[in-house]
Design a protein around this motif. Structure first.
Motif, PDB file in Angstrom:
ATOM      1  N   ALA A   1       0.832  -1.212   0.000  1.00 43.90           N
ATOM      2  CA  ALA A   1       0.000   0.000   0.000  1.00 43.90           C
ATOM      3  C   ALA A   1       0.865   1.258   0.000  1.00 43.90           C
ATOM      4  N   ALA A   2       1.946   1.236   0.775  1.00 42.79           N
ATOM      5  CA  ALA A   2       2.844   2.398   0.807  1.00 42.79           C
ATOM      6  C   ALA A   2       3.519   2.601  -0.542  1.00 42.79           C
ATOM      7  N   ILE A   3       3.928   1.493  -1.185  1.00 42.58           N
ATOM      8  CA  ILE A   3       4.573   1.602  -2.495  1.00 42.58           C
ATOM      9  C   ILE A   3       3.613   2.193  -3.524  1.00 42.58           C
ATOM     10  N   MET A   4       2.373   1.746  -3.495  1.00 43.76           N
ATOM     11  CA  MET A   4       1.383   2.273  -4.434  1.00 43.76           C
ATOM     12  C   MET A   4       1.218   3.776  -4.266  1.00 43.76           C
ATOM     13  N   TYR A   5       1.186   4.229  -3.004  1.00 47.60           N
ATOM     14  CA  TYR A   5       1.007   5.666  -2.776  1.00 47.60           C
ATOM     15  C   TYR A   5       2.247   6.448  -3.201  1.00 47.60           C
ATOM     16  N   LEU A   6       3.416   5.997  -2.777  1.00 41.32           N
ATOM     17  CA  LEU A   6       4.649   6.723  -3.091  1.00 41.32           C
ATOM     18  C   LEU A   6       4.887   6.785  -4.596  1.00 41.32           C
ATOM     19  N   SER A   7       4.472   5.734  -5.321  1.00 34.52           N
ATOM     20  CA  SER A   7       4.655   5.712  -6.770  1.00 34.52           C
ATOM     21  C   SER A   7       3.766   6.723  -7.480  1.00 34.52           C
ATOM     22  N   SER A   8       2.728   7.157  -6.797  1.00 34.22           N
ATOM     23  CA  SER A   8       1.814   8.126  -7.419  1.00 34.22           C
ATOM     24  C   SER A   8       2.308   9.568  -7.263  1.00 34.22           C
ATOM     25  N   LEU A   9       3.360   9.768  -6.474  1.00 24.53           N
ATOM     26  CA  LEU A   9       3.865  11.121  -6.227  1.00 24.53           C
ATOM     27  C   LEU A   9       4.711  11.607  -7.390  1.00 24.53           C
ATOM     28  N   THR A  10       4.734  12.911  -7.553  1.00 31.66           N
ATOM     29  CA  THR A  10       5.616  13.537  -8.542  1.00 31.66           C
ATOM     30  C   THR A  10       6.787  14.205  -7.817  1.00 31.66           C
ATOM     31  N   TYR A  11       7.732  14.674  -8.589  1.00 31.93           N
ATOM     32  CA  TYR A  11       8.891  15.344  -7.987  1.00 31.93           C
ATOM     33  C   TYR A  11       8.444  16.558  -7.178  1.00 31.93           C
ATOM     34  N   ASP A  12       7.436  17.279  -7.656  1.00 29.74           N
ATOM     35  CA  ASP A  12       6.966  18.459  -6.932  1.00 29.74           C
ATOM     36  C   ASP A  12       6.435  18.092  -5.542  1.00 29.74           C
ATOM     37  N   ASP A  13       5.935  16.872  -5.373  1.00 29.95           N
ATOM     38  CA  ASP A  13       5.378  16.450  -4.083  1.00 29.95           C
ATOM     39  C   ASP A  13       6.451  16.214  -3.028  1.00 29.95           C
ATOM     40  N   VAL A  14       7.710  16.050  -3.465  1.00 36.41           N
ATOM     41  CA  VAL A  14       8.785  15.717  -2.512  1.00 36.41           C
ATOM     42  C   VAL A  14       9.997  16.624  -2.703  1.00 36.41           C
ATOM     43  N   SER A  15       9.780  17.788  -3.263  1.00 36.65           N
ATOM     44  CA  SER A  15      10.903  18.644  -3.654  1.00 36.65           C
ATOM     45  C   SER A  15      11.497  19.456  -2.503  1.00 36.65           C
ATOM     46  N   ASP A  16      10.848  19.464  -1.326  1.00 32.41           N
ATOM     47  CA  ASP A  16      11.441  20.190  -0.201  1.00 32.41           C
ATOM     48  C   ASP A  16      11.029  19.511   1.113  1.00 32.41           C
ATOM     49  N   PHE A  17      11.624  19.983   2.179  1.00 29.68           N
ATOM     50  CA  PHE A  17      11.460  19.363   3.497  1.00 29.68           C
ATOM     51  C   PHE A  17       9.997  19.337   3.947  1.00 29.68           C
ATOM     52  N   ASP A  18       9.302  20.470   3.802  1.00 33.95           N
ATOM     53  CA  ASP A  18       7.917  20.551   4.262  1.00 33.95           C
ATOM     54  C   ASP A  18       7.016  19.579   3.511  1.00 33.95           C
ATOM     55  N   ARG A  19       7.234  19.424   2.227  1.00 33.10           N
ATOM     56  CA  ARG A  19       6.401  18.517   1.439  1.00 33.10           C
ATOM     57  C   ARG A  19       6.673  17.061   1.807  1.00 33.10           C
ATOM     58  N   ILE A  20       7.883  16.757   2.156  1.00 36.00           N
ATOM     59  CA  ILE A  20       8.209  15.394   2.586  1.00 36.00           C
ATOM     60  C   ILE A  20       7.521  15.084   3.905  1.00 36.00           C
ATOM     61  N   LYS A  21       7.441  16.061   4.803  1.00 35.42           N
ATOM     62  CA  LYS A  21       6.736  15.860   6.073  1.00 35.42           C
ATOM     63  C   LYS A  21       5.253  15.576   5.836  1.00 35.42           C
ATOM     64  N   VAL A  22       4.681  16.265   4.862  1.00 39.20           N
ATOM     65  CA  VAL A  22       3.277  16.022   4.524  1.00 39.20           C
ATOM     66  C   VAL A  22       3.096  14.591   4.028  1.00 39.20           C
ATOM     67  N   GLN A  23       4.006  14.134   3.192  1.00 39.90           N
ATOM     68  CA  GLN A  23       3.910  12.768   2.661  1.00 39.90           C
ATOM     69  C   GLN A  23       4.094  11.729   3.774  1.00 39.90           C
ATOM     70  N   ALA A  24       4.942  12.026   4.733  1.00 39.09           N
ATOM     71  CA  ALA A  24       5.141  11.105   5.860  1.00 39.09           C
ATOM     72  C   ALA A  24       3.841  10.932   6.649  1.00 39.09           C
ATOM     73  N   GLU A  25       3.093  12.026   6.820  1.00 40.21           N
ATOM     74  CA  GLU A  25       1.808  11.950   7.517  1.00 40.21           C
ATOM     75  C   GLU A  25       0.800  11.108   6.732  1.00 40.21           C
ATOM     76  N   LYS A  26       0.837  11.237   5.418  1.00 39.27           N
ATOM     77  CA  LYS A  26      -0.087  10.460   4.590  1.00 39.27           C
ATOM     78  C   LYS A  26       0.283   8.978   4.604  1.00 39.27           C
ATOM     79  N   VAL A  27       1.596   8.683   4.625  1.00 37.62           N
ATOM     80  CA  VAL A  27       2.040   7.291   4.716  1.00 37.62           C
ATOM     81  C   VAL A  27       1.602   6.697   6.058  1.00 37.62           C
ATOM     82  N   LYS A  28       1.652   7.501   7.107  1.00 32.74           N
ATOM     83  CA  LYS A  28       1.169   7.056   8.419  1.00 32.74           C
ATOM     84  C   LYS A  28      -0.300   6.648   8.344  1.00 32.74           C
ATOM     85  N   ASP A  29      -1.127   7.475   7.682  1.00 31.64           N
ATOM     86  CA  ASP A  29      -2.552   7.171   7.554  1.00 31.64           C
ATOM     87  C   ASP A  29      -2.773   5.891   6.749  1.00 31.64           C
TER      88      ASP A  29
END
Length: 307
Positions: free
Chosen positions: A210-238
């Protein structure tokens, strides 16, 4: 001459008898020592980490050899998961004529340990695993010895860590003209406080999918800085929490790299995999295998941030 000979024989017999007596005494002493069973005294059995449970409330107490103790209280819901952890108390203890005497010095849980009070318990049973006490009111309490978690005090909040194999997935791209990028993550799960002896849930294999499916749907813009990575970490938690009985407190990102080649992906996986035997194949797009669609270009890597 005959008298002298008789005296010499008598003296020799006396010496031999004395030696034999000493040898026999020594053997008897050794034998009794071997047969003697050395048992722990009550004062040696009292120190330790003890837990008393009643009405979904766990009272934890740590008694040390120095004559001091500390205690905390944890409250569980019907599923035996932590819902509250409150208060601390401390004091000194003494064992006298079969009575465990606890003197409370400091306390902010006075409904359990009243400050400046002295509590007398009659020790009914005591061994390395169980301590049965009888209070002044005649109520019996069964305290079970708990094993403290490595590196943690038994009365401190225990937030177990669940290690995870590193992730590597192809980031999604809007068009074929966009350069391939691989998101490489090393992270672990920090769980909520658990009850004493509550087992740490195992990470279900589908959770990783499930985590792989979600992470694979992200684009570079979704992980391009520290704050956006924190947001993705919260979504992976959910995403992972339903597979972990809702016990995930935080998804902690240890290292994150956006690589431009599969070679760099492989380097990341090798570097962040604890044991080669546990190495997992990184993901490729939605399917979960890295290395495909390799561009062959010179590898670069961008590190947008790490949490």
């Amino acid at each position: 001459m005959e008298q002298q000979s008789i005296k010499m024989v008598i003296n020799r017999c006396a010496v031999v008898c004395a030696v034999m007596f000493m040898i026999l005494a020594g053997i008897a002493g050794c034998g009794s020592g071997e047969e003697k069973t050395v048992e722990k005294k009550d004062t040696d059995l009292i120190p330790g980490n003890w837990v008393y449970y009643k009405n979904r409330t766990y009272v934890l107490i740590v008694i040390d050899m120095k004559g001091t103790w500390k205690s905390s209280v944890r409250i569980a819901d019907v599923t035996s998961k932590i819902v509250d952890s409150r208060g601390m108390a401390s004091g000194i203890w003494n064992l006298d004529a079969g009575q465990l005497i606890l003197t409370v010095g400091e306390s902010d849980i006075e409904d359990v340990w009243k400050k400046d009070s002295t509590i007398f318990y009659k020790v009914l049973e005591l061994n390395e695993h169980l301590m049965v006490l009888e209070g002044e009111s005649g109520r019996k309490e069964e305290w079970k010895k708990a094993t403290p978690q490595p590196g943690k005090g038994a009365i401190d909040p225990v937030n177990p860590i669940v290690a995870m194999a590193p992730y590597a997935v192809n980031l999604d791209k809007h068009s074929s003209n966009v350069q391939d990028r691989y998101l490489c993550l090393s992270m672990h799960l920090q769980l909520l406080e658990l009850m004493p002896d509550q087992p740490v849930p195992q990470l279900h294999p589908r959770a990783r999918d499930a985590a792989i499916m979600y992470l694979s749907s992200l684009t570079y813009d979704d992980v391009s800085d520290f704050d956006r990575i924190k947001v993705q970490a919260e979504k992976v938690k959910d995403i992972l929490n339903p597979y972990m009985e809702g016990l995930i407190k935080e998804v902690v990102i240890d290292h994150v790299v956006v690589a431009l080649s599969a070679a760099k992906v492989e380097e990341f996986i090798i570097e962040h995999t604890a044991k080669p035997a546990q190495k997992e194949t990184p993901a490729d797009g939605k399917e979960g295998e890295a290395g495909k669609d390799q561009t062959g270009k010179e590898a670069n890597k961008e590190t947008p941030g790490a949490a």
